[in-house]
Design an enzyme around this catalytic site. Structure first.
Site, PDB file in Angstrom:
ATOM      1  N   HIS A   1       0.684  -1.299  -0.029  1.00 47.07           N
ATOM      2  CA  HIS A   1      -0.057  -0.066   0.027  1.00 47.07           C
ATOM      3  C   HIS A   1       0.774   1.259  -0.167  1.00 47.07           C
ATOM      4  O   HIS A   1       1.459   1.579   0.939  1.00 47.07           O
ATOM      5  CB  HIS A   1      -0.827   0.045   1.178  1.00 47.07           C
TER       6      HIS A   1
ATOM      7  N   HIS B   1       1.321   5.138  -2.327  1.00 49.60           N
ATOM      8  CA  HIS B   1       0.648   5.593  -3.591  1.00 49.60           C
ATOM      9  C   HIS B   1       1.615   6.366  -4.249  1.00 49.60           C
ATOM     10  O   HIS B   1       2.590   7.129  -3.587  1.00 49.60           O
ATOM     11  CB  HIS B   1      -0.444   6.615  -2.970  1.00 49.60           C
TER      12      HIS B   1
ATOM     13  N   HIS C   1      -9.863   0.473   0.109  1.00 51.89           N
ATOM     14  CA  HIS C   1      -9.614   1.355   1.274  1.00 51.89           C
ATOM     15  C   HIS C   1     -10.920   1.209   2.067  1.00 51.89           C
ATOM     16  O   HIS C   1     -11.898   1.579   1.559  1.00 51.89           O
ATOM     17  CB  HIS C   1      -9.442   2.770   0.791  1.00 51.89           C
TER      18      HIS C   1
ATOM     19  N   GLU D   1     -10.690   3.057   7.406  1.00 54.56           N
ATOM     20  CA  GLU D   1      -9.902   4.240   7.850  1.00 54.56           C
ATOM     21  C   GLU D   1     -10.441   5.269   8.348  1.00 54.56           C
ATOM     22  O   GLU D   1     -10.489   5.844   9.413  1.00 54.56           O
ATOM     23  CB  GLU D   1      -8.885   4.501   6.602  1.00 54.56           C
TER      24      GLU D   1
ATOM     25  N   ASP E   1       1.737   4.128   2.749  1.00 53.32           N
ATOM     26  CA  ASP E   1       0.746   4.933   2.275  1.00 53.32           C
ATOM     27  C   ASP E   1       1.307   6.108   1.456  1.00 53.32           C
ATOM     28  O   ASP E   1       1.261   5.964   0.203  1.00 53.32           O
ATOM     29  CB  ASP E   1      -0.146   5.150   3.476  1.00 53.32           C
TER      30      ASP E   1
HETATM   31 ZN   LIG Z   1      -4.087   4.671   0.867  1.00 50.85          ZN
END
Ligand SMILES: [Zn+2]
Length: 383
Positions: free
Chosen positions: A24, A26, A212, A215, A318
């Site tokens: 994970h 980005h 996702h 979160e 992330d």
């Molecule tokens: Zn993410």
């Protein structure tokens, strides 16, 4: 590498040397500050800082501010310089090099092609540009002695109306670098039920899916991701902890994210059982969660308790730029602030390898690669 007690607290150099896996991460959240500066200058895009060091600090502070507006603003500055094929390729190449330098041997890079069309790029051209950069990065890393494998995770923005179109794009490129599909962006209010046919479509084409969930929204979002979205993995998934009641000193306490129920008995709800029974990998991202308020500290982040309870826990970055983080940094924090050992670090790496969007035989090879000789466990003992 010398044999070392797996219960020992590894230092930064050893952590960096460990073969690591990140599922994970980005692409638009991991751009080098210097690259943002250079490309923004060429594109005439105005930035909030004039040098790489202060720009890096600005990204971290804005992401840290607790203001959603400022957090989203940070991505506007990276996405603004990712609108041409050349720029996308450069940024993908640099991401691969940075990950390889951090000891990562397998990575999945996720991004949303629909956000990269302001300069007139078609969706296929954008995917091909990123793939060209990934291929270049892999070759350059190999020339430098780092063997890394990288797949693209193509995602749709949840608030947009292009889920089906992006899913078809992902399927079209599945044998040319794309390994799966994701939805990203605002979680609350944009759950998988918003567009049911896309999940059926992806299942029919057997394309792996990560969503996702858990979160910014809670159990309803996780339930939809696993049941409606048939998610193979959960992006974050941290809030599955809300379906677990911890009993501390005889006092039942459903403490949620901020509680410290470690050591107490745990009573799992149906959804928590489902996620654990199916060993659905959780792509947990501790440092990012501190910034968005999903967790209050590394010590109290649910990752440690979920791991103790045998959930399929993986560790991830992330957004390396916004969080000023890396896999080594995430691991070091868990060692220093949550009591993790070398064994714990190898465990989450092996879990991530089994959760990679590859075929079973390829996963098995990756698992063998990340089980570091000398730390390898055989029937609970060390060799
Ligand atoms: Zn993410």
């Amino acid at each position: 590498m010398t044999t070392q007690d797996p219960g020992a607290r590894p230092g930064e150099a050893l952590i960096r040397a460990l073969p690591k896996v990140v599922l994970h991460d980005h692409l638009d959240g991991g751009v080098r500050p210097q690259t943002v500066l250079e490309l923004a200058d060429a594109a005439g895009h105005e930035l909030p800082a004039a040098d790489a060091e202060s720009l890096a600090a600005w990204f971290r502070d804005a992401a840290d501010s607790g203001s959603l507006v400022r957090y989203i603003e940070t991505f506007q500055h990276t996405i603004a310089v990712m609108q041409t094929a050349d720029n996308l390729a450069r940024i993908a190449r640099e991401a691969v090099l940075d990950l390889a330098a951090d000891g990562i041997v397998y990575a999945e890079q996720r991004w949303a092609p629909e956000q990269h069309q302001d300069g007139g790029l078609s969706l296929p051209a954008a995917v091909e540009a990123v793939q060209a950069g990934i291929d270049d990065g892999i070759a350059a890393a190999a020339a430098d002695g780092h063997i890394i494998r990288v797949g693209q995770l193509v995602g749709a923005m949840r608030q947009g109306d292009r889920w089906q179109e992006i899913a078809e794009l992902a399927v079209a490129y599945r044998d040319r670098g794309v390994v799966g599909f994701d939805i990203a962006g605002p979680e609350a209010g944009f759950l998988p039920s918003r567009h049911l046919p896309v999940w059926r479509y992806l299942a029919e084409y057997e394309l792996p899916v990560t969503i996702h969930a858990g979160e910014a929204a809670g159990l309803d979002s996780i339930a939809q991701a696993v049941h409606l979205g048939q998610a193979d993995r959960l992006g974050h998934g941290a809030r599955i902890i809300e379906d677990i009641a911890f009993v501390v000193d005889g006092d039942p306490a459903a403490e949620g994210l901020s509680g410290d129920g470690r050591g107490g008995a745990a009573d799992l709800g149906r959804l928590a059982h489902w996620v654990r029974d199916h060993q659905i990998p959780l792509e947990l991202c501790p440092v990012s969660n501190l910034q968005t308020g999903t967790a209050e500290s590394i010590a109290k982040h649910p990752i440690t308790r979920l791991k103790e309870l045998d959930f399929a826990v993986t560790l991830n970055t992330d957004n390396r730029l916004m969080s000023r983080t890396s896999m080594t940094h995430e691991m070091k924090l868990l060692v220093d602030e949550a009591g993790w050992t070398l064994d714990d670090l190898v465990d989450v790496t092996v879990t991530a390898a089994w959760g990679a969007f590859m075929h079973h035989d390829e996963r098995r090879d990756l698992v063998e690669q990340v089980l570091v000789p000398g730390f390898q466990k055989v029937e609970g003992a060390l060799v």
